[in-house]
Design an enzyme around this catalytic site. Structure first.
Site, short mmCIF file in Angstrom:
data_model
loop_
_atom_site.label_atom_id
_atom_site.label_comp_id
_atom_site.label_asym_id
_atom_site.label_seq_id
_atom_site.Cartn_x
_atom_site.Cartn_y
_atom_site.Cartn_z
CG HIS A 169 -1.91 -1.02 1.38
ND1 HIS A 169 -2.09 -1.75 2.52
CD2 HIS A 169 -2.83 -1.48 0.50
CE1 HIS A 169 -3.10 -2.62 2.35
NE2 HIS A 169 -3.54 -2.48 1.13
CE LYS A 221 -11.48 -7.51 1.35
NZ LYS A 221 -10.29 -6.84 0.83
NE ARG A 252 -2.48 -8.14 -4.17
CZ ARG A 252 -3.27 -8.45 -3.18
NH1 ARG A 252 -2.79 -8.54 -1.96
NH2 ARG A 252 -4.55 -8.68 -3.37
CB SER A 295 -4.30 -6.48 4.99
OG SER A 295 -4.01 -5.22 4.44
O1 PNS Z 1 -8.79 -2.87 0.21
P1 PNS Z 1 -10.07 -3.42 -0.36
O2 PNS Z 1 -10.87 -4.07 0.73
O3 PNS Z 1 -9.81 -4.33 -1.53
O4 PNS Z 1 -10.91 -2.15 -0.90
C1 PNS Z 1 -12.19 -2.34 -1.45
C2 PNS Z 1 -12.93 -0.99 -1.60
C3 PNS Z 1 -12.96 -0.25 -0.28
C4 PNS Z 1 -12.23 -0.13 -2.63
C5 PNS Z 1 -14.37 -1.33 -2.10
O5 PNS Z 1 -14.93 -2.32 -1.29
C6 PNS Z 1 -15.31 -0.12 -2.09
O6 PNS Z 1 -15.14 0.80 -2.87
N1 PNS Z 1 -16.31 -0.11 -1.18
C7 PNS Z 1 -17.25 0.99 -1.01
C8 PNS Z 1 -18.66 0.60 -1.47
C9 PNS Z 1 -18.80 0.73 -2.97
O7 PNS Z 1 -18.63 1.79 -3.53
N2 PNS Z 1 -19.11 -0.39 -3.63
C10 PNS Z 1 -19.24 -0.42 -5.06
C11 PNS Z 1 -17.92 -0.62 -5.77
S1 PNS Z 1 -17.20 -2.21 -5.37
#
Ligand code: PNS
Length: 167
Positions: free
Chosen positions: A22, A46, A98, A136
């Site tokens: 990150h 999660k 990745r 993570s």
């Molecule tokens: O680090 P992560 O958990 O892979 O990040 C995922 C994240 C936070 C980018 C994604 O879950 C997100 O954007 N969540 C907010 C809700 C949303 O907008 N959902 C629609 C797009 S997936």
């Protein structure tokens, strides 16, 4: 510079906790924008181990020891990412890739976000090869089982993560 003239990017994630992968993306993306916002999702699907406040504090602690990251700000968000991006005055989402296995989910997310908001684009950084095995989840697993996380997470937060995982 006036806020409305700024190029602002948003790097969203769960950051449970921040890894060197990150941090590498933050460093590289911060050079592309006048301001980079690290958006920490409040209610991650999660199950987070670190609380919202802990995740934000670990990122802020990491940023505080690198003066080059002066244009990076950490903000919690909940709800839709595109709404957070719009409200932040940004129009670019930054994500890291990745491996090919990341691509399918990332493409789906980028397309969905584009569908919901035509003006917002997602750009991807290829993860540095030295961080390509990091996540993570594996950091938490290693720390929980007493392994060394040195070199996997920013040095300044190694102890905080160790302490949390041994609780
Ligand atoms: O680090 P992560 O958990 O892979 O990040 C995922 C994240 C936070 C980018 C994604 O879950 C997100 O954007 N969540 C907010 C809700 C949303 O907008 N959902 C629609 C797009 S997936």
């Amino acid at each position: 510079m006036k806020e409305e003239n700024m190029r602002i990017g948003v790097y969203p994630g769960s950051f449970d906790p921040l890894t060197n992968g990150h941090l590498d993306i933050i460093k590289r993306a911060s050079k592309l924008f006048d301001k980079l916002i690290v958006g920490v999702l409040r209610n991650s699907a999660k199950n987070s181990i670190f609380t919202m406040e802990e995740r934000v504090a670990l990122i802020n602690k990491t940023l505080s020891v690198d003066p080059e990251l002066h244009n990076v700000e950490v903000i919690m968000f909940e709800g839709l990412l595109v709404d957070f991006v719009k409200n932040s005055g940004a129009s670019t989402i930054v994500r890291g890739l990745r491996a090919v296995s990341d691509y399918e989910y990332e493409l789906q997310m980028a397309m969905l976000n584009k569908h919901m908001c035509e003006d917002i684009d997602t750009i991807f950084f290829m993860t540095d090869i030295k961080n390509s095995f990091l996540s993570s989840s594996i950091i938490k697993d290693v720390a929980k089982n007493g392994g060394s996380i040195l070199g996997l997470v920013p040095e300044v937060i190694v102890e905080d993560i160790r302490n949390k995982m041994s609780e």
